[in-house]
Design an enzyme around this catalytic site. Structure first.
Site, PDB file in Angstrom:
ATOM      1  N   GLU A 201     -17.104  12.810 -13.932  1.00 35.24           N
ATOM      2  CA  GLU A 201     -16.698  13.422 -15.212  1.00 35.24           C
ATOM      3  C   GLU A 201     -15.794  12.457 -15.959  1.00 35.24           C
ATOM      4  OE1 GLU A 201     -14.727  16.848 -13.628  1.00 35.24           O
ATOM      5  OE2 GLU A 201     -13.013  15.687 -12.929  1.00 35.24           O
TER       6      GLU A 201
ATOM      7  N   HIS B 140      -3.388  -0.060  -1.814  1.00 32.98           N
ATOM      8  CA  HIS B 140      -2.503   1.019  -1.346  1.00 32.98           C
ATOM      9  C   HIS B 140      -2.404   1.056   0.173  1.00 32.98           C
ATOM     10  CE1 HIS B 140      -2.986   3.390  -5.359  1.00 32.98           C
ATOM     11  NE2 HIS B 140      -2.175   2.356  -5.474  1.00 32.98           N
TER      12      HIS B 140
ATOM     13  N   TYR C  91      -0.524  11.642   8.149  1.00 30.20           N
ATOM     14  CA  TYR C  91      -1.449  10.499   8.293  1.00 30.20           C
ATOM     15  C   TYR C  91      -2.257  10.596   9.583  1.00 30.20           C
ATOM     16  CZ  TYR C  91       0.427   8.729   4.037  1.00 30.20           C
ATOM     17  OH  TYR C  91       0.761   8.629   2.705  1.00 30.20           O
TER      18      TYR C  91
ATOM     19  N   ARG D 243      -5.354  12.614   8.783  1.00 31.49           N
ATOM     20  CA  ARG D 243      -6.332  11.862   7.986  1.00 31.49           C
ATOM     21  C   ARG D 243      -6.990  10.762   8.822  1.00 31.49           C
ATOM     22  NH1 ARG D 243      -3.121  10.358   2.746  1.00 31.49           N
ATOM     23  NH2 ARG D 243      -5.094   9.425   2.091  1.00 31.49           N
TER      24      ARG D 243
ATOM     25  N   GLN E 249      -8.196   1.580  -3.998  1.00 27.74           N
ATOM     26  CA  GLN E 249      -6.972   2.388  -3.855  1.00 27.74           C
ATOM     27  C   GLN E 249      -7.050   3.179  -2.546  1.00 27.74           C
ATOM     28  OE1 GLN E 249      -5.705   4.214  -7.897  1.00 27.74           O
ATOM     29  NE2 GLN E 249      -7.917   4.021  -7.986  1.00 27.74           N
ATOM     30  N   ASN E 250      -8.224   3.171  -1.923  1.00 26.88           N
ATOM     31  CA  ASN E 250      -8.442   3.991  -0.728  1.00 26.88           C
ATOM     32  C   ASN E 250      -7.855   3.325   0.502  1.00 26.88           C
ATOM     33  OD1 ASN E 250      -9.872   5.588  -2.489  1.00 26.88           O
ATOM     34  ND2 ASN E 250     -11.881   4.785  -1.876  1.00 26.88           N
ATOM     35  N   ILE E 251      -7.417   4.153   1.421  1.00 28.72           N
ATOM     36  CA  ILE E 251      -6.848   3.616   2.673  1.00 28.72           C
ATOM     37  C   ILE E 251      -7.836   3.795   3.831  1.00 28.72           C
ATOM     38  CG2 ILE E 251      -4.476   3.949   1.880  1.00 28.72           C
ATOM     39  CD1 ILE E 251      -4.261   6.452   3.585  1.00 28.72           C
TER      40      ILE E 251
HETATM   41  C1  BV8 Z   1       4.599   1.648  -8.335  1.00 26.63           C
HETATM   42  C2  BV8 Z   1      -1.625   5.835  -0.736  1.00 26.63           C
HETATM   43  C3  BV8 Z   1       6.433   0.313  -8.996  1.00 26.63           C
HETATM   44  C4  BV8 Z   1      -1.094   6.787   0.216  1.00 26.63           C
HETATM   45  C5  BV8 Z   1      -1.185   6.448  -3.037  1.00 26.63           C
HETATM   46  C6  BV8 Z   1       7.262   9.328 -11.954  1.00 26.63           C
HETATM   47  C7  BV8 Z   1       7.946   9.444 -10.750  1.00 26.63           C
HETATM   48  C8  BV8 Z   1       7.688   8.586  -9.675  1.00 26.63           C
HETATM   49  C9  BV8 Z   1       6.738   7.584  -9.792  1.00 26.63           C
HETATM   50  C10 BV8 Z   1       6.058   7.468 -10.982  1.00 26.63           C
HETATM   51  C11 BV8 Z   1       6.313   8.336 -12.051  1.00 26.63           C
HETATM   52  N1  BV8 Z   1       5.492   7.971 -13.059  1.00 26.63           N
HETATM   53  C12 BV8 Z   1       4.741   6.936 -12.664  1.00 26.63           C
HETATM   54  C13 BV8 Z   1       5.089   6.617 -11.410  1.00 26.63           C
HETATM   55  C14 BV8 Z   1       4.504   5.522 -10.624  1.00 26.63           C
HETATM   56  C15 BV8 Z   1       3.539   6.087  -9.590  1.00 26.63           C
HETATM   57  C16 BV8 Z   1       2.490   6.944 -10.258  1.00 26.63           C
HETATM   58  O1  BV8 Z   1       1.584   6.442 -10.879  1.00 26.63           O
HETATM   59  N2  BV8 Z   1       2.632   8.274 -10.106  1.00 26.63           N
HETATM   60  C17 BV8 Z   1       1.704   9.171 -10.775  1.00 26.63           C
HETATM   61  C18 BV8 Z   1       1.172  10.199  -9.794  1.00 26.63           C
HETATM   62  C19 BV8 Z   1       2.440   9.816 -11.938  1.00 26.63           C
HETATM   63  N3  BV8 Z   1       2.940   4.937  -8.967  1.00 26.63           N
HETATM   64  C20 BV8 Z   1       3.551   4.358  -7.919  1.00 26.63           C
HETATM   65  O2  BV8 Z   1       4.564   4.784  -7.409  1.00 26.63           O
HETATM   66  C21 BV8 Z   1       2.919   3.079  -7.411  1.00 26.63           C
HETATM   67  N4  BV8 Z   1       3.928   2.084  -7.281  1.00 26.63           N
HETATM   68  O3  BV8 Z   1       4.420   2.014  -9.465  1.00 26.63           O
HETATM   69  O4  BV8 Z   1       5.552   0.741  -7.981  1.00 26.63           O
HETATM   70  C22 BV8 Z   1       7.411  -0.597  -8.374  1.00 26.63           C
HETATM   71  C23 BV8 Z   1       7.830  -1.680  -9.119  1.00 26.63           C
HETATM   72  C24 BV8 Z   1       8.756  -2.535  -8.559  1.00 26.63           C
HETATM   73  C25 BV8 Z   1       9.225  -2.320  -7.266  1.00 26.63           C
HETATM   74  C26 BV8 Z   1       8.773  -1.225  -6.520  1.00 26.63           C
HETATM   75  C27 BV8 Z   1       7.865  -0.353  -7.078  1.00 26.63           C
HETATM   76  C28 BV8 Z   1       2.324   3.277  -6.034  1.00 26.63           C
HETATM   77  C29 BV8 Z   1       1.155   4.214  -6.130  1.00 26.63           C
HETATM   78  C30 BV8 Z   1       0.479   4.315  -4.771  1.00 26.63           C
HETATM   79  C31 BV8 Z   1       0.797   5.633  -4.146  1.00 26.63           C
HETATM   80  N5  BV8 Z   1      -0.053   5.824  -2.991  1.00 26.63           N
HETATM   81  N6  BV8 Z   1      -1.934   6.549  -1.953  1.00 26.63           N
HETATM   82  C32 BV8 Z   1      -2.112   7.806   0.636  1.00 26.63           C
HETATM   83  O5  BV8 Z   1      -3.332   7.649   0.388  1.00 26.63           O
HETATM   84  O6  BV8 Z   1      -1.654   8.780   1.232  1.00 26.63           O
HETATM   85  S1  BV8 Z   1      -1.747   7.093  -4.499  1.00 26.63           S
HETATM   86  C33 BV8 Z   1      -2.994   8.281  -4.401  1.00 26.63           C
HETATM   87  O7  BV8 Z   1      -3.590   8.349  -5.709  1.00 26.63           O
HETATM   88  C34 BV8 Z   1      -4.192   7.950  -3.605  1.00 26.63           C
HETATM   89  O8  BV8 Z   1      -3.947   7.298  -2.458  1.00 26.63           O
HETATM   90  C35 BV8 Z   1      -5.095   7.140  -4.477  1.00 26.63           C
HETATM   91  O9  BV8 Z   1      -4.998   5.816  -4.055  1.00 26.63           O
HETATM   92  C36 BV8 Z   1      -4.446   7.276  -5.810  1.00 26.63           C
HETATM   93  C37 BV8 Z   1      -5.413   7.472  -6.912  1.00 26.63           C
HETATM   94  O10 BV8 Z   1      -6.200   8.605  -6.630  1.00 26.63           O
HETATM   95  P1  BV8 Z   1      -7.781   8.478  -6.873  1.00 26.63           P
HETATM   96  O11 BV8 Z   1      -8.303   7.467  -5.938  1.00 26.63           O
HETATM   97  O12 BV8 Z   1      -8.054   8.273  -8.325  1.00 26.63           O
HETATM   98  O13 BV8 Z   1      -8.286   9.909  -6.392  1.00 26.63           O
HETATM   99  P2  BV8 Z   1      -8.287  11.268  -7.218  1.00 26.63           P
HETATM  100  O14 BV8 Z   1      -8.506  12.369  -6.232  1.00 26.63           O
HETATM  101  O15 BV8 Z   1      -7.108  11.323  -8.126  1.00 26.63           O
HETATM  102  O16 BV8 Z   1      -9.578  11.151  -8.158  1.00 26.63           O
HETATM  103  C38 BV8 Z   1     -10.863  11.141  -7.564  1.00 26.63           C
HETATM  104  C39 BV8 Z   1     -11.849  10.859  -8.692  1.00 26.63           C
HETATM  105  O17 BV8 Z   1     -13.152  10.725  -8.120  1.00 26.63           O
HETATM  106  C40 BV8 Z   1     -11.936  11.965  -9.722  1.00 26.63           C
HETATM  107  O18 BV8 Z   1     -11.929  11.398 -11.021  1.00 26.63           O
HETATM  108  C41 BV8 Z   1     -13.297  12.638  -9.437  1.00 26.63           C
HETATM  109  O19 BV8 Z   1     -13.910  13.102 -10.627  1.00 26.63           O
HETATM  110  C42 BV8 Z   1     -14.075  11.488  -8.861  1.00 26.63           C
HETATM  111  N7  BV8 Z   1     -15.146  11.882  -7.934  1.00 26.63           N
HETATM  112  C43 BV8 Z   1     -15.107  12.870  -6.999  1.00 26.63           C
HETATM  113  N8  BV8 Z   1     -16.282  12.891  -6.330  1.00 26.63           N
HETATM  114  C44 BV8 Z   1     -17.043  11.884  -6.826  1.00 26.63           C
HETATM  115  C45 BV8 Z   1     -16.324  11.239  -7.844  1.00 26.63           C
HETATM  116  N9  BV8 Z   1     -16.820  10.206  -8.546  1.00 26.63           N
HETATM  117  C46 BV8 Z   1     -18.062   9.788  -8.231  1.00 26.63           C
HETATM  118  N10 BV8 Z   1     -18.821  10.358  -7.256  1.00 26.63           N
HETATM  119  C47 BV8 Z   1     -18.344  11.392  -6.538  1.00 26.63           C
HETATM  120  N11 BV8 Z   1     -19.096  11.954  -5.581  1.00 26.63           N
END
Ligand code: BV8
Length: 240
Positions: free
Chosen positions: A206, A111, A56, A59, A93-95
């Site tokens: 996309e 987040h 962190y 970043r 979702q951004n920090i």
């Molecule tokens: C919860 C903060 C329940 C920190 C983040 C299996 C095992 C363990 C967990 C899970 C599992 N299955 C599901 C889960 C739950 C898990 C989850 O979803 N995991 C996924 C990966 C499978 N979720 C959680 O754990 C969440 N909590 O569910 O709690 C609970 C219930 C009761 C009690 C307690 C708990 C918490 C999730 C938060 C995690 N923290 N970040 C940090 O930043 O370091 S998540 C991380 O991904 C990022 O921070 C971001 O916030 C998040 C999403 O990412 P995106 O923002 O979408 O970014 P990405 O790069 O993926 O995509 C970018 C997009 O932009 C692309 O589509 C691209 O095409 C587009 N793009 C690029 N350039 C451009 C553009 N678009 C337009 N213009 C451009 N120029």
């Protein structure tokens, strides 16, 4: 039945990409360089505090570099917040703080925030712009090893979920900007909005894993698509 007059905008890393902030899942993204299980979970922090703090710190340093600033997409949303009579909720979702630096006043950081830290003992949240080390002491308890990034890790509950669900269940427009739709619960917001009768829009470079949830997909870079989308919202809201 509550009036459905609101607009909910969900942003992800893609809105900050053209500001020079790395996304997560693009080929050169953060998760291509780091394993989230090693740097973005409570277990990782318990296992190797300094490694997570350094992840962190890097970043936070990047975010504060002079070449990083809000882009036309952030400014367009700030204009929407300033000028529109619509009830608007910007959920990110951004920090990073680029929405705020563009002038947005009400941003829900589901987040957490990179420029804040939290005392694990008292729960106090405080601004923090420099590196955070294990030797730093919290202002509340005066102890070392109590401060952590005020960021939601995998397995932790996102922030302000009841406020977000209230906004989703009464909105008439929902737009997801620059998110891959890979992370729950944010990836399910479009479904909640749709069930409430909202029109749903996806603005991205996309198609994504959740594109089928949207009535309309607007493809292109956020700095081009978001200003145009905001103008469209103004035109639609204008009294006929
Ligand atoms: C919860 C903060 C329940 C920190 C983040 C299996 C095992 C363990 C967990 C899970 C599992 N299955 C599901 C889960 C739950 C898990 C989850 O979803 N995991 C996924 C990966 C499978 N979720 C959680 O754990 C969440 N909590 O569910 O709690 C609970 C219930 C009761 C009690 C307690 C708990 C918490 C999730 C938060 C995690 N923290 N970040 C940090 O930043 O370091 S998540 C991380 O991904 C990022 O921070 C971001 O916030 C998040 C999403 O990412 P995106 O923002 O979408 O970014 P990405 O790069 O993926 O995509 C970018 C997009 O932009 C692309 O589509 C691209 O095409 C587009 N793009 C690029 N350039 C451009 C553009 N678009 C337009 N213009 C451009 N120029």
């Amino acid at each position: 039945m509550r009036s459905s007059s609101g607009v909910v905008i969900l942003t992800g890393a893609g809105i900050s990409a053209e500001s020079g902030i790395s996304t997560f899942r693009d080929p050169e993204g953060i998760w291509a360089k780091y394993d989230p299980a090693e740097v973005a979970t409570p277990e990782a922090f318990a296992r190797d505090r300094e490694r997570v703090l350094e992840f962190y710190n890097r970043r936070r340093r990047r975010l504060r570099q002079s070449d990083v600033g809000p882009n036309a997409a952030h400014h367009a949303l700030a204009e929407l917040e300033r000028r529109s009579s619509l009830r608007l909720e910007i959920v990110t979702q951004n920090i990073d703080d680029l929405h705020e630096r563009a002038g947005c006043v009400q941003v829900v950081h589901m987040h957490g925030e990179l420029l804040k830290v939290r005392c694990e003992r008292s729960g106090d949240v405080m601004p923090w712009t420099d590196d955070l080390s294990v030797r730093d002491r919290c202002a509340c308890c005066g102890l070392p090893r109590t401060l952590r990034p005020h960021v939601v890790w995998f397995g932790e509950m996102p922030l302000e979920m009841s406020r977000i669900h209230r906004a989703l269940s009464t909105c008439r427009v929902f737009a997801a900007i620059g998110t891959s739709g890979m992370v729950t619960p944010a990836s399910g917001f479009a479904s909640v909005a749709r069930q409430a009768g909202a029109r749903t829009f996806e603005l991205n470079l996309e198609e994504t894993a959740i594109s089928d949830l949207f009535d309309e997909r607007i493809l292109g870079p956020a700095t081009r698509t978001v200003p145009a989308f905001v103008e469209r919202l103004f035109a639609e809201a204008a009294p006929t």
